[in-house]
Write an enzyme that holds these catalytic residues in place. Structure first.
Site, short mmCIF file in Angstrom:
data_model
loop_
_atom_site.label_atom_id
_atom_site.label_comp_id
_atom_site.label_asym_id
_atom_site.label_seq_id
_atom_site.Cartn_x
_atom_site.Cartn_y
_atom_site.Cartn_z
N ASP A 123 13.75 -52.87 6.73
CA ASP A 123 15.09 -52.03 6.44
C ASP A 123 15.07 -52.02 4.83
O ASP A 123 14.59 -51.57 4.25
CB ASP A 123 15.97 -52.91 7.46
N ASP B 13 9.68 -50.14 9.16
CA ASP B 13 9.89 -50.34 7.96
C ASP B 13 10.89 -51.94 7.89
O ASP B 13 11.22 -52.51 9.01
CB ASP B 13 10.65 -49.51 6.99
N1 LIG Z 1 15.68 -49.55 8.78
C1 LIG Z 1 16.28 -49.03 10.15
N2 LIG Z 1 17.04 -49.00 10.48
C2 LIG Z 1 17.74 -47.95 11.64
N3 LIG Z 1 16.81 -47.16 12.10
C3 LIG Z 1 16.08 -46.70 12.07
N4 LIG Z 1 15.04 -46.59 12.52
C4 LIG Z 1 13.43 -46.34 11.58
N5 LIG Z 1 13.83 -47.61 10.77
C5 LIG Z 1 15.02 -47.52 10.73
#
Ligand SMILES: Nc1ncnc2[nH]cnc12
Ligand SMILES: CSC[C@H]1O[C@H](OP(=O)(O)O)[C@H](O)[C@@H]1O
Length: 290
Positions: free
Chosen positions: A212, A210
């Site tokens: 975030d 992703d």
């Molecule tokens: N955006 C994110 N923040 C923290 N841990 C994660 N693991 C996978 N995506 C994450």
């Protein structure tokens, strides 16, 4: 007890090793309690490997609850010298896209409630941690990952490790970007620190799931998003593990890193001031220096 030189710590989405033969499950107790789950030992491409899911099968442990000291101790006690961590991460930069893989080379600690060291109770150890990931093992992982022609792999990047379990706010995510962080997760610390104290080579295959929550054009991270992208990512991670098994030298004397001697100059405490029971407790890690 069966032995293995290579240990794999599986993260979110990776709870068992595919293509493992001659499989045995071992339950290990350590001075720091029980590991996250039983450890599976078997052969991958003819090479012995030990596998441990860091959140436990069924994903029962949140990042703060993971018994990291027990996990690393258990792997060390099985003869493991190389630890490969597989982790889901968010991306903090446009060009590290979901489903890409990253072999990070730096860490930034934003955890708050973790135990960071094995050593306490009369034994003080300050190990060098400027290069938190083993450069030798990282290079082997990178070479293995680059053989996957259908996957984009990035060499290097700073992994910021947050406490969790909630994801970041936009203010935090944008601040990490301004500070030059590249990917974000919740588990590389204290795992990398404890692996260093156990003189293990440690490196990570980070699977980007992703962006975030900083990206204006993309939806903020959700578990659903992570799980969807992980399905593809984890298959690729398994392919890398099969490949790297062939490249890791059986004898660590051939490795060009200093991981196997990380404590040689790190023990501060006068040998004569270390209580006998403390020497005994830590003999798995420091016997050769006392
Ligand atoms: N955006 C994110 N923040 C923290 N841990 C994660 N693991 C996978 N995506 C994450
Ligand atoms: C399910 S998304 C958040 C979760 O995933 C990562 O775990 P791991 O490094 O074990 O793959 C992240 O650090 C969080 O624990």
């Amino acid at each position: 007890m069966p032995q293995a030189t290579i240990g794999v710590i599986g993260g979110s989405g990776l709870y068992r090793m595919e293509h493992m033969t001659e499989v045995e499950e071992v339950k290990i107790s350590t001075p720091f309690g029980d590991p996250s789950d039983v450890i599976t030992i078997g052969k991958v491409n003819g090479v012995s490997m030990a596998f441990l899911p860091r959140h436990g099968r069924g994903h029962r442990l949140n990042p703060t609850e993971i018994p990291v000291r027990a996990n690393i101790w258990a792997l060390k006690s099985l003869g493991v010298e190389y630890v490969i961590s597989v982790s889901a991460v968010g991306s903090l930069r446009e060009d590290y896209a979901p489903r890409d893989l990253v072999i990070p080379d730096q860490l930034f600690d934003r955890t708050k409630s973790r135990v960071n060291s094995f050593f306490e109770g009369g034994l003080v150890v300050h190990a060098t941690f400027a290069e938190p990931f083993c450069p030798h093992l990282s290079k082997l992982l990178l070479e293995s990952a680059r053989e996957l022609k259908d996957v984009t792999v990035h060499a290097g990047g700073t992994y910021v490790c947050m406490e969790g379990p909630l994801f970041s706010t936009k203010a935090e995510s944008n601040t990490y970007r301004k500070l030059g962080m590249d990917i974000i997760g919740m588990t590389a610390l204290p795992e990398a620190k404890l692996a260093r104290e156990a003189e293990l080579c440690y490196a990570t295959v980070a699977c980007v799931t992703d962006y975030d929550c900083w990206h204006e054009a993309e939806e903020s991270v959700t578990v659903e998003m992570v799980v969807q992208n992980l399905a593809a990512n984890v298959k690729n991670a398994q392919r890398i593990l099969q490949n790297v098994a062939q490249r890791i030298p059986a004898d660590r004397a051939q490795a060009t890193c200093g991981c196997s001697e990380a404590l040689a100059t790190a023990i501060m405490t006068d040998r004569s001031a270390i209580p006998a029971e403390v020497k005994e407790k830590y003999s798995l890690l420091v016997k050769k220096y006392l």
